[in-house]
Design a protein around this motif. Structure first.
Motif, short mmCIF file in Angstrom:
data_model
loop_
_atom_site.label_atom_id
_atom_site.label_comp_id
_atom_site.label_asym_id
_atom_site.label_seq_id
_atom_site.Cartn_x
_atom_site.Cartn_y
_atom_site.Cartn_z
N GLY A 182 57.33 7.28 9.52
CA GLY A 182 57.41 6.27 10.37
C GLY A 182 58.78 5.37 11.27
N ARG B 182 51.54 0.41 13.31
CA ARG B 182 51.88 2.27 13.46
C ARG B 182 51.16 2.56 13.42
NH1 ARG B 182 56.97 0.73 11.93
NH2 ARG B 182 58.75 1.60 12.64
N ARG C 259 50.13 1.48 9.46
CA ARG C 259 50.86 0.48 9.21
C ARG C 259 50.78 -0.77 9.84
NH1 ARG C 259 50.76 4.37 6.23
NH2 ARG C 259 52.65 5.77 5.75
N GLY D 92 61.38 6.89 2.64
CA GLY D 92 60.20 5.99 1.82
C GLY D 92 59.66 6.74 0.60
N PRO D 93 59.18 5.98 0.24
CA PRO D 93 58.53 5.85 -1.52
C PRO D 93 57.65 7.04 -1.80
CG PRO D 93 57.23 3.92 -0.22
CD PRO D 93 58.51 5.01 0.44
N MET E 254 51.79 1.11 -1.77
CA MET E 254 53.54 0.87 -1.90
C MET E 254 53.97 0.04 -2.12
SD MET E 254 54.32 5.48 -2.23
CE MET E 254 52.99 6.66 -2.83
N ARG E 255 53.50 -0.68 -1.32
CA ARG E 255 54.42 -1.75 -1.04
C ARG E 255 54.18 -2.89 -1.73
NH1 ARG E 255 53.51 -2.87 5.49
NH2 ARG E 255 53.98 -1.22 6.29
N THR F 295 52.69 -4.73 9.32
CA THR F 295 54.19 -5.42 9.53
C THR F 295 53.33 -6.60 9.83
OG1 THR F 295 54.50 -3.41 7.93
CG2 THR F 295 55.51 -5.35 7.58
N ASP G 169 55.01 -6.85 -1.02
CA ASP G 169 55.00 -7.66 0.34
C ASP G 169 55.11 -8.91 -0.54
OD1 ASP G 169 54.53 -8.92 2.76
OD2 ASP G 169 54.23 -7.31 3.93
N ASP H 22 60.92 -3.15 1.99
CA ASP H 22 61.03 -1.81 3.01
C ASP H 22 61.20 -1.48 3.84
OD1 ASP H 22 60.76 -0.07 0.12
OD2 ASP H 22 58.59 -1.14 -0.24
N HIS H 23 61.22 -0.03 4.43
CA HIS H 23 60.90 -0.56 5.35
C HIS H 23 60.18 0.27 6.44
CE1 HIS H 23 60.53 2.44 9.68
NE2 HIS H 23 62.26 2.30 9.69
N ALA H 24 59.52 -1.20 7.35
CA ALA H 24 58.32 -0.77 8.16
C ALA H 24 57.32 -0.04 7.81
CB ALA H 24 57.69 -2.19 8.73
N VAL I 73 59.67 -4.65 5.86
CA VAL I 73 58.42 -5.44 4.75
C VAL I 73 59.50 -6.53 4.33
CG1 VAL I 73 57.16 -4.59 2.38
CG2 VAL I 73 56.93 -2.79 4.34
N THR J 135 58.33 3.85 6.81
CA THR J 135 58.13 4.60 5.67
C THR J 135 57.43 3.68 4.60
OG1 THR J 135 59.98 4.01 4.58
CG2 THR J 135 60.18 5.40 6.73
N ALA J 136 57.38 2.78 4.54
CA ALA J 136 56.38 2.60 2.57
C ALA J 136 54.76 1.94 3.61
CB ALA J 136 57.39 1.01 2.85
N PRO J 137 53.87 3.16 2.44
CA PRO J 137 52.82 3.01 3.13
C PRO J 137 51.81 1.33 2.53
CG PRO J 137 53.06 5.31 1.95
CD PRO J 137 54.26 4.02 1.99
N MET J 138 51.12 1.09 3.07
CA MET J 138 50.63 -0.05 2.68
C MET J 138 50.44 -0.40 0.90
SD MET J 138 50.20 -0.97 5.71
CE MET J 138 49.70 -2.79 5.30
N LYS K 200 59.70 -6.45 -3.03
CA LYS K 200 61.09 -4.77 -2.52
C LYS K 200 60.34 -4.79 -0.39
CE LYS K 200 61.76 -0.52 -3.49
NZ LYS K 200 61.14 0.22 -2.75
#
Lengths: 414, 414
Positions: free
Chosen positions: A360, A293, A266, A198-199, B238-239, A268, B241, B229-231, B282, B233-236, B227
């Motif tokens: 996550g 989540r 989260r 993750g970022p 930082m997406r 999504t 989407d 992203d893993h739904a 995402v 691990t990526a905080p809202m 981008k």
């Protein structure tokens, strides 16, 4: 060893071993790693690691579930286990899973070359089929005693190949996976190092994550049904546009999190299908997924309730029929507080910044928290990328993560 | 004939003929009509109509484009033409197109049985391939001189069958379609009766629509790229989407129409594709269509400009790359004001309520406005349904529409 001059893992050695492992299942066309569970490449990686360990005088065995165990010291005391998974997703990267296993191996080597005296034996675990070819988390569930014969016999991959057949093809007896359960009293702790996937750490410039647990997750398939009209002849106010209902919901997601969630929440919408899906036709149906989540099951329930309330109101407003199917609901799992404290203490002692954070994504560690003290360390993923050939983590972060893992292992084992 | 006791068409006769025509191409499984352009059923319907007309002593011919012409009176004066199309969409209903042609035939019969004296000859036109198997509006474009040899030779259907081959299979010479052009000076007016194919008249309980024109339409394919992203691990925050960008745009559609449009504006997102389109990922890309409509080309331009401005802002907000392709732009076409006035006058004379309205769907009439006085009457579609087996219009509305058409024809021809 003093806190001011702690033991260090050997980064060049760890790096060389990780890169050697990454040749197994490597596809030169897309530069991806292909080591899905119980494929030839996956098994080759396991045999390679066992051979490496034996060559250097460590204990090595494969259990009935295909998990690789390496070790140092007799099991006269509960073991400190360091693990992660050896399999990869198709076209995966070189760190996901492999980092944790190879960091464990590096710790064995470091302990051995410094002739450290251990009160507790060390075991390194490379789990089997974590990534999901047959549903995932197979090896770890074998270790914690979570498998059933029905599970083993019914699991199959997306191509219809049964797990049992894939295991037999690799010379394994599927039912022997039931014998892989580890006696709870023989484990002192389970520690894992993994890339974040993750970022957050990369974006915030923090080298280490101390994971609090794996967030719970629910998945819905939502169906909004309106009326498919001619996009030219149906005035805006006479439509029952299923897509506009979905768009209104998506627009409310941030409000739902602000009102009912936390900074770890989260929500999504990842998959959307419109019917009939013609440019000149008002969408009569929208079928989409919601994946929610949080680290608290109560917050998950509040988020779910808010999603339902919001969708009901939107459906009324747009004259849509609303229904949803809750496909799955998995509560959060938590790392052991004393292990979290230990990881924080050791990071502070090294003078390294870290962040407490949720995961996550699922990891082997989540199954160990029920049977032993368990914890997970993250290092940054560049741009948050994983499950792709361009997954990357900087070597200085690999070194920091492995050294923090080493500190924790020594604290528990010495 | 006095205004207080006007001539009437014969509804039972019109109804019987429409129902007889509806047996041609009828599929008993889905109750739909299958008379796509230049299929056997389509040609059978044309031959059936010509035989009916000849049997009753009317002039009848098929032109080089497959259009059927029925007539009464010599072409020594410009003709009053009543028309619509004889082909159907696959699984269509019994009124779409057929109503206008059969109402024209009923007017011929009514005029003949009352021995009315005509100053202008009458022609009834059943156009070919209006619905779009080969792109649509083929027959009417032949009549107004809009075809080219290139067009005829390149047109093909979704199965790759060329128009030219389909015509040859039906015994037609494709290039003869170029000879079907009607001399502009030999047409006095073109009048059409059609079902609304929308919900306005049915919802508002108004039996007749006097159509002002066909709204212009533009179609965009929009690409938002963020981008994947893993739904988990990526905080809202930082997406990037892409779907959330699309949802934000959809949410702004009503504002855009309120600010820059009219009550005749329509903006529709009908087709959406998300990539990768996995529930736990995402969305990195959203590819979707925007179809915009209005009766004013300037308003269309303002709507398009507002869509672009809105999308640019949303793309910045969500860190998305935005681009779009304007696939088509067709300006509005207008019915002739004197014909609109005539239709209103005749409706008022009958004491019938009506509504002036745009047509959001294309019709043969739109091509005639350039060469003659042209107008279009709508009757209600029950629930706005068309292009489906459950397309329906009430017989008393059929009767009103045909009588209003009769009144206008007689005004122009007598």
């Amino acid at each position: 060893m003093s806190e001011t001059n702690p033991l260090q893992i050997n980064l060049p050695r760890l790096k060389a071993s990780l890169l050697e492992l990454s040749n197994i299942g490597f596809n030169p066309n897309d530069k991806g790693i292909y080591r899905s569970g119980f494929t030839h490449a996956d098994m080759e990686a396991r045999r390679w690691l066992m051979a490496q360990a034996e060559q250097e005088g460590f204990f090595s065995e494969m259990d009935g579930a295909g998990n690789v165990w390496l070790g140092l010291g007799e099991l006269d005391q509960p073991a400190v286990v360091v693990g992660s998974h050896l399999d990869s997703v198709p076209a995966g990267g070189i760190f996901d899973g492999s980092l944790g296993v190879m960091a464990g191996f590096e710790i064995l080597r470091t302990v051995k070359e410094h002739n450290l005296e251990l009160k507790h034996p060390l075991r390194v675990l490379g789990t089997a089929e974590e990534e999901g070819r047959f549903g995932g988390m197979f090896g770890v569930q074998a270790v914690v005693g979570g498998l059933t014969p029905e599970w083993i016999l019914s699991a199959h991959d997306a191509d219809g190949i049964y797990l049992a057949d894939a295991m037999r093809e690799q010379g394994l007896d599927p039912m022997a996976a039931l014998d892989a359960a580890w006696p709870k009293e023989k484990m002192k702790a389970y520690l894992e190092l993994h890339i974040e996937q993750g970022p957050v750490l990369d974006t915030e410039g923090i080298p280490l994550g101390v994971v609090e647990g794996i967030s719970g997750v629910f998945k819905w398939i939502v169906h909004l049904k309106g009326k498919a009209d001619h996009a030219g002849t149906a005035p805006m106010n006479m439509r029952s546009d299923a897509f506009m209902g979905l768009a209104d919901f998506a627009h409310e997601i941030q409000r739902i999190i602000d009102e009912d969630g936390t900074d770890k929440s989260r929500i999504t919408v990842g998959k959307v299908e419109l019917k009939p899906g013609y440019p000149h036709t008002v969408p009569g149906e929208a079928i989409f997924t919601i994946v929610g989540r949080d680290m608290s099951e109560q917050v998950m329930e509040e988020l779910a309730e808010a999603c339902e309330r919001t969708l009901r109101a939107i459906a009324r407003r747009h004259r849509l029929h609303f229904e949803y199917d809750q496909v799955s609901w998995l509560g959060p799992s938590y790392c052991t507080p004393s292990i979290i404290d230990l990881m924080e203490k050791k990071a502070k002692a090294r003078g390294w910044s870290y962040q407490r954070m949720p995961s996550g994504a699922g990891h082997d560690v989540q199954f160990f928290a029920d049977i032993t003290d368990a914890g997970l360390i993250f290092i940054p993923s560049v741009n948050g990328v994983s499950h792709a050939p361009d997954e990357w983590s900087h070597w200085h972060h690999v070194e920091m993560g492995a050294n923090l893992l080493l500190d924790c292992v020594l604290e528990k084992a010495c």
